[in-house]
Design an enzyme around this catalytic site. Structure first.
Site, PDB file in Angstrom:
ATOM      1  N   GLY A  22       0.819  -1.223   0.000  1.00 18.26           N
ATOM      2  CA  GLY A  22       0.000   0.000   0.000  1.00 18.26           C
ATOM      3  C   GLY A  22       0.847   1.264   0.000  1.00 18.26           C
ATOM      4  CB  SER A  24       1.457   3.867  -4.950  1.00 16.65           C
ATOM      5  OG  SER A  24       2.771   3.581  -5.296  1.00 16.65           O
ATOM      6  N   GLY A  26      -2.793   7.635  -4.131  1.00 15.66           N
ATOM      7  CA  GLY A  26      -3.294   8.100  -5.431  1.00 15.66           C
ATOM      8  C   GLY A  26      -3.418   6.959  -6.429  1.00 15.66           C
ATOM      9  CB  ALA A  29      -4.878  -1.200  -7.833  1.00  7.76           C
ATOM     10  CB  SER A  30      -1.086   0.714  -4.578  1.00  5.67           C
ATOM     11  OG  SER A  30      -0.402   1.047  -3.404  1.00  5.67           O
ATOM     12  CD  GLU A 176       6.240   8.921 -10.796  1.00  4.17           C
ATOM     13  OE1 GLU A 176       5.840   7.761 -10.919  1.00  4.17           O
ATOM     14  OE2 GLU A 176       6.728   9.366  -9.734  1.00  4.17           O
ATOM     15  NE  ARG A 216       2.432   8.501  -8.443  1.00  5.00           N
ATOM     16  CZ  ARG A 216       2.612   7.187  -8.390  1.00  5.00           C
ATOM     17  NH1 ARG A 216       3.613   6.631  -9.065  1.00  5.00           N
ATOM     18  NH2 ARG A 216       1.808   6.402  -7.704  1.00  5.00           N
ATOM     19  CG  HIS A 252       2.160   6.722 -13.893  1.00  2.00           C
ATOM     20  ND1 HIS A 252       2.417   5.510 -13.306  1.00  2.00           N
ATOM     21  CD2 HIS A 252       3.031   7.602 -13.333  1.00  2.00           C
ATOM     22  CE1 HIS A 252       3.398   5.638 -12.432  1.00  2.00           C
ATOM     23  NE2 HIS A 252       3.790   6.904 -12.428  1.00  2.00           N
ATOM     24  CB  CYS A 372       2.459  -0.483 -15.737  1.00  2.78           C
ATOM     25  SG  CYS A 372       0.991   0.505 -15.582  1.00  2.78           S
TER      26      CYS A 372
HETATM   27  O1  SUG Z   1       4.111   3.676  -9.045  1.00  2.00           O
HETATM   28  N1  SUG Z   1       2.597   0.737  -7.798  1.00  2.00           N
HETATM   29  C1  SUG Z   1       3.173   1.477  -8.902  1.00  2.00           C
HETATM   30  C2  SUG Z   1       2.416   1.164 -10.171  1.00  2.00           C
HETATM   31  C3  SUG Z   1       3.062   1.745 -11.384  1.00  2.00           C
HETATM   32  C4  SUG Z   1       2.241   1.638 -12.615  1.00  2.00           C
HETATM   33  N2  SUG Z   1       2.956   2.163 -13.719  1.00  2.00           N
HETATM   34  C5  SUG Z   1       2.418   2.800 -14.759  1.00  2.00           C
HETATM   35  N3  SUG Z   1       1.196   3.271 -14.754  1.00  2.00           N
HETATM   36  N4  SUG Z   1       3.166   3.017 -15.794  1.00  2.00           N
HETATM   37  C6  SUG Z   1       3.151   2.990  -8.648  1.00  2.00           C
HETATM   38  O2  SUG Z   1       2.179   3.484  -8.066  1.00  2.00           O
HETATM   39  C7  SUG Z   1       2.542  -0.115  -5.513  1.00  2.00           C
HETATM   40  C8  SUG Z   1       3.495  -0.763  -4.542  1.00  2.00           C
HETATM   41  C9  SUG Z   1       2.828  -1.205  -3.288  1.00  2.00           C
HETATM   42  O3  SUG Z   1       1.868  -0.577  -2.842  1.00  2.00           O
HETATM   43  O4  SUG Z   1       3.277  -2.223  -2.667  1.00  2.00           O
HETATM   44  C10 SUG Z   1       3.244   0.650  -6.639  1.00  2.00           C
HETATM   45  O5  SUG Z   1       4.341   1.116  -6.456  1.00  2.00           O
END
Ligand code: SUG
Length: 449
Positions: A22, A24, A26, A29-30, A176, A216, A252, A372
């Site tokens: 968890g 990230s 914004g 899903a994270s 990013e 970002r 992103h 991604c």
């Molecule tokens: O940066 N998730 C990444 C997902 C990146 C997706 N990349 C693109 N859209 N290109 C991020 O948010 C979650 C890690 C965690 O919560 O354990 C994370 O870093």
């Protein structure tokens, strides 16, 4: 005469510490999957299956190895001392959030590794790489040094490749990588039109930005990269992201738009109003032909549904027969409205001839879809010859990597397992073996100390 060039997807191989922390803000899903149990082996196999699928479509495929995690050198820099096991133990006790950040397998999302401009776009006719500083999140910011070293190892010939350092680690220059970068054109080997999408302007605090979640990518970072990559300003557009999209969980731009050659597939609310038309006009002027813009209206598929399914995080690829295909997340076919939309889109056969659904659900639960997971690198035949061959996927390499994953990766990982010093040993053993498989030499810090 047109220079022959290929777009090669370099996918980030999922590392053995893949977990849900968890981290990230914004990224919906994270946040949603925070502290749930992950399946590292399944995650790595899903990623490899996607790479193999593209290879079997006749598209060249590369691999970017995972980073060294847990990042012991970083934990030492943060003041933890003693043996490796002691460092894991103490960081877990005193600062578990730091241990989780230093254990993240986030380098799998290779679209954030760097921004890459092909030689056809740069005035010095070399391929330019700028590793992303990723400073918006600590766990991602620690990727930059290893990414830089790895890219130099793979694209080592200075006659063909230019490696810029990551931008300074300042809030104003938050970068990013290619997740906010798209390239349009008529052929991969011809000069293109590079789009840089930014979420905020650091030097203008009065500007209305997102209200809920942080933007970002900054304008300043995108502009700096366009300058150092020696791009022609006429063939470069800096585009504000729609703040509504960021507030809906689009951290992103590649969550709401994807482009390839003369096709731009995007959500109505991806960019600030009227920008998509500006892109189309510039395309027409530069290439003398129409941009095939596929804009999906909010009333057809809402931003919310776009974020839930990652429809626009599909890979839009050129097939050897010249047609295009969409490599979409599995989740898209589970949503009747999105599935129906895609069925209708391909029934026309043009400009997108097919949709293939891939299962990357382990990555999706952390907010990372098919697009991604890959970094697009356009290379001419000559540049491809100078690229480290060990990271280019073949049937036999694929089979070796499957065996390697089965041998070293855990089935499951619970949040408390990050405190297990054995995870460090296993990860090092796995990466050590991987550098032999990919013939990369001593890539990792632990191999040198
Ligand atoms: O940066 N998730 C990444 C997902 C990146 C997706 N990349 C693109 N859209 N290109 C991020 O948010 C979650 C890690 C965690 O919560 O354990 C994370 O870093």
């Amino acid at each position: 005469m047109t220079t022959r060039a290929h777009e090669i997807n370099f996918d980030g191989l999922v590392g053995p510490t893949h977990n849900y922390a968890g981290l990230s803000y914004g990224n919906l899903a994270s946040t949603k999957h925070k502290l749930s149990i992950s399946h590292p082996r399944r995650a790595a196999l899903e990623g490899l299956a996607k790479m193999k699928f593209l290879m079997d479509l006749g598209i060249r495929q590369g691999i970017l190895p995972p980073q060294e995690r847990p990042d012991l050198p970083m934990l030492r820099q943060l003041g933890f001392t003693g043996t490796d096991s002691k460092i894991i133990e103490m960081s877990n006790k005193e600062a578990p959030a730091l241990l989780a950040a230093c254990s993240s397998a986030s380098s799998m999302w290779a679209a954030n590794a760097a921004t890459v401009s092909p030689s056809a776009d740069a005035s010095n006719t070399r391929v330019h790489f700028t590793p992303a500083n990723l400073i918006s999140n600590f766990h991602r910011s620690i990727e930059a040094p290893q990414t830089a070293a790895m890219l130099k190892r793979i694209f080592g010939d200075e006659k063909f490749f230019v490696h810029h350092p990551p931008l300074p680690g300042a809030v104003a220059l938050s970068d990013e990588g290619a997740a906010n970068h798209t390239r349009l054109g008529i052929a991969h080997g011809e000069p293109g039109l590079e789009l840089f999408v930014y979420g905020r302007v650091a030097s203008d605090a009065t500007r209305t930005g997102p209200k809920k979640f942080p933007g970002r990518q900054t304008f300043e970072a995108s502009a700096a990269i366009a300058r150092s990559h020696q791009l022609n300003s006429n063939r470069t557009i800096l585009i504000p992201q729609n703040p509504k999209a960021i507030d809906a969980g689009v951290f992103h731009n590649d969550v709401v738009a994807v482009g390839n050659l003369n096709v731009l597939f995007h959500h109505e609310l991806a960019f600030a109003p009227d920008i998509a038309k500006t892109i189309a006009t510039r395309f027409q002027v530069l290439f003398g032909t129409r941009l095939r813009r596929i804009e999906v209206k909010e009333k057809t598929i809402s931003l919310r549904e776009a974020v839930q399914t990652y429809l626009f995080n599909s890979q839009l690829v050129s097939l050897p027969n010249g047609r295009m295909a969409l490599i979409a997340p599995w989740e898209c076919q589970e949503r009747p409205r999105v599935k129906k939309y895609l069925d209708r889109l391909i029934s026309k056969g043009d400009p997108i001839a097919a949709v293939h659904y891939v299962d990357v659900r382990q990555s999706m639960h952390n907010g990372g879809g098919p697009a991604c997971l890959r970094l697009r690198v356009v290379l001419t035949d000559g540049q491809l010859m100078r690229t480290h061959p060990g990271v280019l996927l073949s049937q036999s390499l694929y089979e070796r990597l499957i065996q390697w994953v089965r041998r070293y990766y855990r089935e499951t990982l619970a949040p408390r397992d990050l405190a297990d010093p054995k995870l460090l040993e296993e990860s090092r053993a796995a990466l050590d073996e991987l550098t032999r498989i990919l013939q990369l030499g001593s890539l990792y810090d632990f191999q040198r100390s």
